[in-house]
Write an enzyme that holds these catalytic residues in place. Structure first.
Site, PDB file in Angstrom:
ATOM      1  N   ASP A   1       0.446  -1.974   0.211  1.00  0.00           N
ATOM      2  CA  ASP A   1       0.502  -0.330   0.826  1.00  0.00           C
ATOM      3  C   ASP A   1      -0.606  -0.448   1.910  1.00  0.00           C
ATOM      4  O   ASP A   1      -1.830  -0.923   1.989  1.00  0.00           O
ATOM      5  CB  ASP A   1       0.062   0.532  -0.215  1.00  0.00           C
TER       6      ASP A   1
ATOM      7  N   ASN B   1       7.275   7.988  -7.343  1.00  0.00           N
ATOM      8  CA  ASN B   1       7.353   9.381  -6.858  1.00  0.00           C
ATOM      9  C   ASN B   1       8.806   9.684  -6.389  1.00  0.00           C
ATOM     10  O   ASN B   1       9.527   8.897  -5.660  1.00  0.00           O
ATOM     11  CB  ASN B   1       6.398   9.473  -5.564  1.00  0.00           C
TER      12      ASN B   1
ATOM     13  N   GLN C   1       6.971  12.172  -2.686  1.00  0.00           N
ATOM     14  CA  GLN C   1       7.419  10.943  -1.903  1.00  0.00           C
ATOM     15  C   GLN C   1       7.496  11.276  -0.525  1.00  0.00           C
ATOM     16  O   GLN C   1       8.084  12.254  -0.007  1.00  0.00           O
ATOM     17  CB  GLN C   1       9.039  11.051  -2.484  1.00  0.00           C
TER      18      GLN C   1
ATOM     19  N   VAL D   1       8.209   8.302   1.545  1.00  0.00           N
ATOM     20  CA  VAL D   1       9.205   7.248   2.040  1.00  0.00           C
ATOM     21  C   VAL D   1      10.385   7.204   1.412  1.00  0.00           C
ATOM     22  O   VAL D   1      10.342   7.087   0.116  1.00  0.00           O
ATOM     23  CB  VAL D   1       8.726   5.753   2.208  1.00  0.00           C
TER      24      VAL D   1
ATOM     25  N   HIS E   1      10.790   2.902  -4.403  1.00  0.00           N
ATOM     26  CA  HIS E   1       9.621   1.862  -4.579  1.00  0.00           C
ATOM     27  C   HIS E   1       8.751   2.227  -5.659  1.00  0.00           C
ATOM     28  O   HIS E   1       8.704   3.354  -6.112  1.00  0.00           O
ATOM     29  CB  HIS E   1       8.804   2.011  -3.226  1.00  0.00           C
TER      30      HIS E   1
ATOM     31  N   HIS F   1       5.090   1.865  -7.126  1.00  0.00           N
ATOM     32  CA  HIS F   1       3.730   1.534  -6.554  1.00  0.00           C
ATOM     33  C   HIS F   1       2.971   0.817  -7.788  1.00  0.00           C
ATOM     34  O   HIS F   1       2.947   1.538  -8.966  1.00  0.00           O
ATOM     35  CB  HIS F   1       2.813   2.952  -6.730  1.00  0.00           C
TER      36      HIS F   1
HETATM   37  P1  AMP Z   1       5.641   7.622  -1.517  1.00  0.00           P
HETATM   38  O1  AMP Z   1       4.535   8.737  -0.867  1.00  0.00           O
HETATM   39  O2  AMP Z   1       5.679   7.576  -2.874  1.00  0.00           O
HETATM   40  O3  AMP Z   1       6.836   7.774  -0.779  1.00  0.00           O
HETATM   41  O4  AMP Z   1       4.582   6.139  -1.130  1.00  0.00           O
HETATM   42  C1  AMP Z   1       4.819   5.770   0.144  1.00  0.00           C
HETATM   43  C2  AMP Z   1       3.835   4.772   0.501  1.00  0.00           C
HETATM   44  O5  AMP Z   1       4.217   4.014   1.628  1.00  0.00           O
HETATM   45  C3  AMP Z   1       2.525   5.445   0.754  1.00  0.00           C
HETATM   46  O6  AMP Z   1       1.329   5.074   0.129  1.00  0.00           O
HETATM   47  C4  AMP Z   1       2.127   4.679   2.200  1.00  0.00           C
HETATM   48  O7  AMP Z   1       0.957   4.466   2.600  1.00  0.00           O
HETATM   49  C5  AMP Z   1       3.044   3.651   2.188  1.00  0.00           C
HETATM   50  N1  AMP Z   1       3.483   3.314   3.682  1.00  0.00           N
HETATM   51  C6  AMP Z   1       4.044   3.862   4.515  1.00  0.00           C
HETATM   52  N2  AMP Z   1       4.176   2.990   5.860  1.00  0.00           N
HETATM   53  C7  AMP Z   1       3.988   1.654   5.278  1.00  0.00           C
HETATM   54  C8  AMP Z   1       3.958   0.559   5.959  1.00  0.00           C
HETATM   55  N3  AMP Z   1       4.370   0.426   7.451  1.00  0.00           N
HETATM   56  N4  AMP Z   1       3.454  -0.547   5.112  1.00  0.00           N
HETATM   57  C9  AMP Z   1       2.906  -0.564   3.996  1.00  0.00           C
HETATM   58  N5  AMP Z   1       2.843   0.672   3.559  1.00  0.00           N
HETATM   59  C10 AMP Z   1       3.602   1.762   3.853  1.00  0.00           C
END
Ligand code: AMP
Length: 113
Positions: free
Chosen positions: A29, A86, A93, A95, A99, A101
């Protein structure tokens, strides 16, 4: 709608990749919330669990097994790890590409459940 994870999967933007199979990618992350914070994603884009279909059963199982394997490879086999998914905005959430974590490497607080 495509997410940043699709670009990582296609190697269009860099990521610290720690594990890969034909169907799954795991990378660190960008904003770690624990000493070990890794995201495990299916290469096929599924928005979140609400969007998952019966036909996605196989990849959902692969994701869970991959998470355990990545955690083992990261040295969390003894200490354990937390898995978070999430789903939707109220859950945080950000992204919209399913996924997991993996969080570990220290005693994790706060504990919600
Ligand atoms: P969520 O909030 O559960 O959708 O998690 C999305 C996660 O993606 C967050 O913890 C971000 O820090 C992570 N994230 C976003 N962009 C990137 C990236 N380019 N490389 C690695 N992690 C990322």
């Amino acid at each position: 709608m495509e997410s940043v994870f699709s670009k990582i999967i296609r190697r269009e933007i860099p990521a610290d990749i720690v594990y890969e199979t034909e169907s799954i990618l795991a990378f660190r992350d960008i904003s770690p919330q624990a000493p070990v914070h890794i995201l495990v994603v299916p290469k096929q884009s599924i928005r979140n669990l609400f969007a998952a279909q019966k036909s996605d059963q196989m990849i959902l199982g692969e994701l869970m097994l991959a998470a355990a394997e990545v955690a083992r490879q990261q040295g969390l086999g003894e200490s354990g790890f937390r898995l978070i998914v999430n789903n939707g905005e109220a859950a945080g959430q950000t992204v919209f590409h399913l996924h997991l974590h993996i969080l570990g490497g220290s005693v994790l607080t706060p504990r919600i459940v």
